[in-house]
Scaffold this motif. Structure first.
Motif, PDB file in Angstrom:
ATOM      1  N   CYS A  15       0.834  -1.205   0.000  1.00  0.00           N
ATOM      2  CA  CYS A  15       0.000   0.000   0.000  1.00  0.00           C
ATOM      3  C   CYS A  15       0.869   1.256   0.000  1.00  0.00           C
ATOM      4  N   ALA A  24       2.330   1.702  -3.511  1.00  0.00           N
ATOM      5  CA  ALA A  24       1.310   2.067  -4.498  1.00  0.00           C
ATOM      6  C   ALA A  24       0.965   3.541  -4.406  1.00  0.00           C
ATOM      7  N   CYS A  54       2.033   2.404 -10.184  1.00  0.00           N
ATOM      8  CA  CYS A  54       0.918   2.540  -9.248  1.00  0.00           C
ATOM      9  C   CYS A  54      -0.238   1.632  -9.633  1.00  0.00           C
ATOM     10  N   LEU A  95       0.480  -2.067  -8.888  1.00  0.00           N
ATOM     11  CA  LEU A  95       0.415  -2.358  -7.454  1.00  0.00           C
ATOM     12  C   LEU A  95      -1.026  -2.327  -6.939  1.00  0.00           C
ATOM     13  N   MET A  96      -1.837  -1.417  -7.446  1.00  0.00           N
ATOM     14  CA  MET A  96      -3.242  -1.354  -7.025  1.00  0.00           C
ATOM     15  C   MET A  96      -3.994  -2.619  -7.428  1.00  0.00           C
TER      16      MET A  96
END
Length: 394
Positions: A208, A211, A368, A371-372
């Motif tokens: 988290c 990200a 990003c 990773l999300m």
């Protein structure tokens, strides 16, 4: 807490966020001015931005400790006072080192102020928390829009940047005065005890952090370096270049105003992934094609809008018993990643040139998104697995 007290807290927090954004977003607009006045290189500017970010990283964490000990209200008031004082000191700078020192002081205040604002709204325990958080950060977008265009115009017309900083000081003092009358929301005994328990899902927390970090890098470095790119690569003056950035944050603000309704309807993480994918497509297309299509970069701001505030709610729902700590860690890490990317852009601007360096921004957006997607899949597995439960599907 009565309805009127709750409404006053919400509106005053919105106003404090607006003032913070107006002052905080000036860095990018003033970079060309600082380069001209103090004769500094892009590498030194990169060092300045890294110092700012490092200070913010440290103070975000310390701000979470302050919230735990003295409460969000007192933390925000203290942050407003320190930040305002820092901008007043900066207005008297005679060397670029003085600029750096002044910004360090103001950033100390901003860092603890932001963590207080990001965690006081969820204490209200309202059902429309996602909407409120997006509206809170909508005011950041409004502040960024105002300062990008207005400050750029003032500098273009010959108004001293020193007077701009003096104005920020008085705005901060006004926000601090208004916040003195806010009522601190109370936490139950059970909530206070739950916060003492060890945090779960630490590996997920790390992901988290990364990200949101790469998202923050794409947003912050657009504010910091886009004007530099437009001036040096596209030959625009400060006023014209500022218009592109102001438009970016203008539609960015609209996205936050309206995006809260969308995320409540289709789901938090799904909304983030879709919107960031659209933002990446538009941003990259604008850079590659150039010309009049540079405005497409500005229009991509509407799809940036929901990511930061919505993802803070995601984090607070995953780590419900350690919400303030988890929020602080994610915010701190976001600033750290953005700091590294910003520093790299400063160095690369001097070595390979701004025309190539600017592509670090869409690269950060791509990381990003990846990773999300990983976070969403992990959460889905945790919701479905009774041995590793999670509160809610996001």
């Amino acid at each position: 807490m009565t309805k009127n007290k709750r409404l006053y807290l919400i509106m005053t927090t919105f106003f404090a966020m607006l003032i913070m954004a107006i002052a905080d977003s000036t860095k990018g607009i003033l970079i060309p001015t600082f380069k001209e006045v103090f004769g500094v290189s892009d590498t030194i500017i990169g060092t300045f931005l890294m110092t700012y970010s490092l200070t913010y990283v440290i103070m975000t964490y310390l701000g979470s400790l302050l919230c735990a000990h003295i409460g969000q209200k007192k933390t925000i008031v203290l942050g407003l006072f320190i930040a305002g004082t820092g901008f007043l000191i900066t207005s008297f700078s005679t060397t670029f080192l003085h600029i750096i020192l002044g910004y360090i002081i103001s950033t100390i205040g901003i860092g603890i102020q932001v963590i207080g604002m990001n965690t006081i709204i969820p204490l209200l325990k309202v059902t429309y928390i996602g909407l409120l958080m997006n509206w809170l950060h909508f005011f950041y977008g409004v502040g960024s829009t105002l300062t990008q265009k207005v400050t750029g115009y003032l500098i273009y017309t010959g108004i001293s940047w020193r007077m701009v900083f003096v104005g920020y000081f008085f705005l901060y003092m006004l926000a601090m005065f208004l916040y003195l009358f806010v009522t601190q929301p109370e936490e139950s005994h059970e909530e206070k005890e739950a916060q003492k328990k060890p945090i779960r899902h630490r590996g997920l927390l790390v992901i988290c952090c990364m990200a949101l970090g790469f998202y923050a890098a794409s947003e912050v470095q657009t504010a910091n370096w886009m004007l530099n790119y437009l001036k040096e690569v596209k030959g625009m003056n400060t006023n014209t270049g500022a218009t592109y950035i102001a438009l970016f944050f203008g539609v960015f603000s609209i996205g936050r105003l309206l995006g809260g309704f969308v995320v409540e309807k289709i789901g938090y993480l799904k909304a983030i992934i879709i919107s960031m994918s659209l933002a990446l497509s538009l941003y990259t297309f604008g850079l590659v094609t150039g010309g009049n299509n540079l405005y497409i970069i500005s229009l991509s701001g509407i799809f940036f809008a929901i990511t930061y505030p919505t993802f803070l709610i995601v984090v607070q729902r995953i780590f419900v018993n350690n919400a303030t700590f988890a929020t602080a860690m994610v915010s701190m890490s976001a600033s750290a990643v953005s700091m590294v990317v910003g520093y790299a852009m400063g160095i690369l601007n001097d070595t390979v040139g701004p025309a190539t360096t600017i592509y670090l921004i869409p690269l950060s957006m791509l990381i990003c998104i990846i990773l999300m997607i990983g976070i969403k899949r992990k959460i889905h597995k945790m919701v479905s697995n009774p041995t590793e439960p999670l509160m809610v599907e996001l």
